[in-house]
Write a protein that holds these residues in place. Structure first.
Motif, mmCIF file in Angstrom:
data_model
loop_
_atom_site.group_PDB
_atom_site.id
_atom_site.type_symbol
_atom_site.label_atom_id
_atom_site.label_comp_id
_atom_site.label_asym_id
_atom_site.label_seq_id
_atom_site.Cartn_x
_atom_site.Cartn_y
_atom_site.Cartn_z
ATOM 1 N N GLN A 1 0.885 -1.168 0.000
ATOM 2 C CA GLN A 1 0.000 0.000 0.000
ATOM 3 C C GLN A 1 0.922 1.217 0.000
ATOM 4 O O GLN A 1 1.809 1.326 0.847
ATOM 5 C CB GLN A 1 -0.892 0.003 1.238
ATOM 6 C CG GLN A 1 -1.953 -1.100 1.202
ATOM 7 C CD GLN A 1 -3.005 -0.925 2.286
ATOM 8 O OE1 GLN A 1 -2.703 -0.485 3.383
ATOM 9 N NE2 GLN A 1 -4.243 -1.284 1.981
ATOM 10 N N VAL B 1 1.513 5.479 -0.232
ATOM 11 C CA VAL B 1 1.107 6.880 -0.227
ATOM 12 C C VAL B 1 2.302 7.684 -0.717
ATOM 13 O O VAL B 1 3.422 7.469 -0.244
ATOM 14 C CB VAL B 1 0.706 7.356 1.189
ATOM 15 C CG1 VAL B 1 0.315 8.829 1.159
ATOM 16 C CG2 VAL B 1 -0.432 6.512 1.727
ATOM 17 N N SER C 1 -5.447 12.003 -5.798
ATOM 18 C CA SER C 1 -4.612 12.972 -5.082
ATOM 19 C C SER C 1 -5.464 13.783 -4.112
ATOM 20 O O SER C 1 -6.650 14.030 -4.361
ATOM 21 C CB SER C 1 -3.925 13.913 -6.079
ATOM 22 O OG SER C 1 -4.858 14.785 -6.685
ATOM 23 N N VAL D 1 -7.138 16.056 3.398
ATOM 24 C CA VAL D 1 -6.813 14.872 4.215
ATOM 25 C C VAL D 1 -7.578 14.873 5.542
ATOM 26 O O VAL D 1 -8.271 13.876 5.823
ATOM 27 C CB VAL D 1 -5.282 14.790 4.410
ATOM 28 C CG1 VAL D 1 -4.944 13.701 5.427
ATOM 29 C CG2 VAL D 1 -4.602 14.482 3.067
ATOM 30 N N ASP E 1 -6.147 10.060 9.222
ATOM 31 C CA ASP E 1 -5.774 9.013 8.265
ATOM 32 C C ASP E 1 -6.979 8.307 7.638
ATOM 33 O O ASP E 1 -6.810 7.434 6.799
ATOM 34 C CB ASP E 1 -4.863 7.968 8.933
ATOM 35 C CG ASP E 1 -5.603 7.176 10.004
ATOM 36 O OD1 ASP E 1 -6.672 7.651 10.449
ATOM 37 O OD2 ASP E 1 -5.134 6.093 10.383
ATOM 38 N N ILE F 1 -7.327 8.638 3.663
ATOM 39 C CA ILE F 1 -6.216 7.941 2.992
ATOM 40 C C ILE F 1 -6.396 6.433 3.116
ATOM 41 O O ILE F 1 -6.278 5.691 2.143
ATOM 42 C CB ILE F 1 -4.865 8.354 3.622
ATOM 43 C CG1 ILE F 1 -4.617 9.857 3.430
ATOM 44 C CG2 ILE F 1 -3.722 7.540 3.029
ATOM 45 C CD1 ILE F 1 -3.365 10.361 4.126
ATOM 46 N N ARG F 2 -6.706 5.997 4.342
ATOM 47 C CA ARG F 2 -6.820 4.561 4.573
ATOM 48 C C ARG F 2 -7.959 3.959 3.750
ATOM 49 O O ARG F 2 -7.838 2.863 3.196
ATOM 50 C CB ARG F 2 -7.031 4.295 6.058
ATOM 51 C CG ARG F 2 -6.454 2.978 6.510
ATOM 52 C CD ARG F 2 -6.493 2.838 8.016
ATOM 53 N NE ARG F 2 -5.413 3.527 8.693
ATOM 54 C CZ ARG F 2 -4.145 3.094 8.705
ATOM 55 N NH1 ARG F 2 -3.799 1.993 8.053
ATOM 56 N NH2 ARG F 2 -3.218 3.750 9.357
ATOM 57 N N LEU G 1 -6.610 3.508 0.307
ATOM 58 C CA LEU G 1 -5.625 2.411 0.269
ATOM 59 C C LEU G 1 -6.355 1.073 0.283
ATOM 60 O O LEU G 1 -6.030 0.174 -0.496
ATOM 61 C CB LEU G 1 -4.682 2.498 1.473
ATOM 62 C CG LEU G 1 -3.679 3.656 1.473
ATOM 63 C CD1 LEU G 1 -2.884 3.646 2.780
ATOM 64 C CD2 LEU G 1 -2.734 3.570 0.278
ATOM 65 N N VAL H 1 -2.443 6.597 -3.019
ATOM 66 C CA VAL H 1 -2.898 7.917 -2.595
ATOM 67 C C VAL H 1 -1.752 8.904 -2.720
ATOM 68 O O VAL H 1 -0.638 8.646 -2.263
ATOM 69 C CB VAL H 1 -3.411 7.875 -1.146
ATOM 70 C CG1 VAL H 1 -3.897 9.254 -0.725
ATOM 71 C CG2 VAL H 1 -4.536 6.862 -1.021
ATOM 72 N N VAL I 1 -0.611 12.624 -1.703
ATOM 73 C CA VAL I 1 -0.940 13.699 -0.770
ATOM 74 C C VAL I 1 0.020 14.865 -1.026
ATOM 75 O O VAL I 1 1.232 14.671 -1.045
ATOM 76 C CB VAL I 1 -0.815 13.222 0.694
ATOM 77 C CG1 VAL I 1 -1.017 14.380 1.660
ATOM 78 C CG2 VAL I 1 -1.803 12.106 0.981
ATOM 79 N N VAL J 1 2.907 11.871 7.407
ATOM 80 C CA VAL J 1 1.896 10.963 6.859
ATOM 81 C C VAL J 1 2.269 9.520 7.195
ATOM 82 O O VAL J 1 1.422 8.715 7.608
ATOM 83 C CB VAL J 1 1.744 11.166 5.336
ATOM 84 C CG1 VAL J 1 0.941 10.039 4.716
ATOM 85 C CG2 VAL J 1 1.098 12.514 5.047
#
Lengths: 409, 409
Positions: free
Chosen positions: A23, A25, A82, A88, A106, A109-110, A113, A119, A121, A148
């Motif tokens: 995963q 970021v 993005s 975020v 998070d 984002i999670r 993912l 992702v 950022v 992050v």
């Protein structure tokens, strides 16, 4: 076009990690030259632009590069999305142009993912409590990346930069400088604060606070090199002082020419004098680095300290107009032709005689030491800046840094 | 540099209005060429970039110009603050690259206005329900400006553009074209939809929906001209058909070369045939403009319509591969060498013979009319595009548009 090609290479590299089941970021910085272009526009308009508006402006650079990277990932067949700092959100305080991250949510984002997306950022930016855009200052994308990684409890934070790792010293000064495969967090912190430009110091502090393993890698290598090969390149900043650490006493030599020394002569030697002198300096947000107060002679003392060369004239002004009249000091001696050279190594904790080898080496080269400052794992000296390169080269050799770890020590 | 000077001029102009006691909200577009630069980068990366990421990218142009304008206002001594679409927030649907505004929260803007600030709001953009950045499509900053004016119930929305108002027709085609000091909203709507490029049609629709008086002004005039003089320049788009309106029957001539005509010959004439033909076209998001179904002859009919020239080949494909086999049509006649010329005027409601003067004028010039389409306040004809300028000039003269209102009609 060079920059577009770089974005494509980043996308290829990320796609490779994603394909291997990770995963990922990604926190991109702005395209090369973009931040300077934007700040140049601001300066054309106002000599001293408002911090809030500067951040509103500067944050666009990373927003654009993040969107472009997401497109490049999609073009590689990778699902990607993005997010800006506020999306975020990355929350910061309200110190425009040099904000500090306070928290990162998070959840968003999670969610992406877990949906199989990469992702992206935007680095360098966040929002404050009132929803204004803030930026973290130069190099802030490194700090964003580490933050992050900390928020997501990532296995590792890979920082791709234009050098391929942390070196024993700057290879432009000492061609024999070697890349370190591992460096301890504490050493990296000293190296960063002492003038090594590899990572922004706040990103290292963040890594330390949240114990995020950070790996510094080159963005210029073949993006499709094998993962094994990639993990053998670069420098890992680790929190485990184990067998992976090199056996050297001193890991690196840092140096900085951005120094200036100020001495207040004939200061009445009484309690509180250091605060009387440095208080007014601190009030004006001028960072003081090395500080030396000489032995008192006949009731007076000489008080020396160093500041960044950019803040030299402001500091001298404060001393002349505020401090000297207040404390009844005599003359002010100024010197902005000085440089700081530091040896750094966690081995210094357990080895005696490290500092004395440093002093002997400099003495043999005829280099006069103006000030000394030490901590548990570093020793810094202030010298005439014309001797800086000579000092760095001599110390690099004296501490055996030009030899591979197995051979040295 | 030219663009920085333009931003400074906007700031001077806004400062003038502010100094006269007006509360001012400014909605700037991106700096000249910036949106094209950004979209060019996107196209270098992907042939058909993702809409969400395109909007993320394109929105940066207005964010940057807004921050720069706020700085320029501050440099003029005016308190100012810029906001992005999401900060206001300007809420839209999720149709990336062509989103529609659904609501604007005026609380934040009003708070700043009441605190004596000029508020700069990024045009062209908003956020959707999930907090993704959206953009409104080309010229969207005009729409943003009108929408913000509507939300704040502003006295007037001034749109500064590179022309100094709405003309009876394009002065590049007819040198005698005159600037209209007032035009009715409905006429402006027709002019915009018929090819006049002065305002984005959606901004006019928005103005109509919320009855926002809009004034089109030149951004190239002296920013420090008197307010009175400024209000006498440009064109006011009004909802009041009062004495201010000019007495002309026809207010303007619009034209467009972006036309293409398609005819389906020998279509069986039965109920539902129009839908069978145009349904598949609409499904593919192709806008149809003029539609003519000829008198039925021997059980079959000829069905003609026009589309934008950019969508001509797509429309022909749909007809050949989907429509013709389904409806059992014969040949398809194609013509992309056509242009549309329209006369517009609210006076047409109450005056007879307007259309026939148009047809007679064209006939006298030997120009054949291919299609006709009328509404309450406009008559459009489709003609060979090589005659377009001739038709516009002849009609402009025939309807007395080259003479001042007092003299004409």
């Amino acid at each position: 076009m060079g920059s577009i090609e770089r974005i494509r290479n980043v996308a290829r590299r990320v796609a490779k990690w994603h394909a291997a089941g990770h995963q990922v970021v990604v926190v991109p910085s702005a395209m090369s030259g973009e931040t300077n272009r934007l700040l140049g526009l601001a300066r054309e308009i106002a000599a001293d632009p408002d911090g809030r508006e500067l951040d509103m402006l500067a944050a666009t650079g990373e927003q654009a590069s993040s969107a472009l990277l997401a497109m490049a990932l999609q073009a590689e067949g990778v699902k990607a999305r993005s997010y800006t700092g506020w999306q975020v959100p990355v929350r910061t305080d309200s110190s425009y142009t040099k904000a500090r991250i306070s928290s990162i949510d998070d959840a968003r984002i999670r969610g992406d993912l877990d949906a199989g997306r990469v992702v992206v950022v935007t680095g360098f930016q966040g929002i404050d409590e009132e929803g204004h855009i803030t930026t973290l200052g130069r190099g802030g994308s490194d700090t964003s990346a580490v933050a992050v990684a900390a928020a997501l409890k990532a296995d590792e934070c890979l920082i791709y930069t234009d050098v391929d790792g942390v070196y024993t010293t700057d290879p432009r000064v000492v061609p024999e400088a070697r890349r370190l495969s591992v460096i301890s967090f504490e050493e990296m912190l000293e190296m960063a604060s002492l003038g090594s430009k590899v990572l922004q110091i706040r990103s290292v502090e963040f890594a330390g606070k949240y114990r995020v393993p950070v790996r510094v890698l080159s963005s210029l290598t073949d993006p499709l090199m094998s993962l094994d090969e990639e993990m053998r390149s670069g420098t890992l900043i680790t929190f485990e002082e184990d067998e992976k650490m090199e056996a050297a006493v001193v890991s690196g030599i840092a140096f900085s020419r951005d120094e200036a020394k100020i001495t207040l002569l004939g200061v009445p030697d009484k309690p509180g004098i250091a605060f009387s002198i440095l208080g007014p300096i601190a009030e004006r947000n001028i960072d003081v680095d090395m500080i030396v107060q000489n032995q008192s002679v006949a009731g007076t003392t000489d008080f020396s300290f160093t500041v960044n060369r950019n803040e030299f004239s402001r500091a001298v002004d404060v001393l002349q107009n505020v401090v000297a009249p207040a404390v009844g000091a005599g003359e002010i001696a100024k010197d902005d032709k000085v440089a700081k050279v530091s040896i750094v190594g966690i081995g210094m904790r357990s080895h005696v005689g490290v500092a004395s080898l440093m002093f002997r080496t400099l003495s043999e080269e005829g280099i006069n030491i103006r000030m000394i400052s030490t901590s548990e794992i570093k020793t810094s000296v202030l010298i005439d800046d014309k001797y800086m390169e000579l000092a760095v080269r001599a110390l690099h050799k004296a501490f055996g840094l030009d030899q591979a770890p197995g051979a040295a020590a």
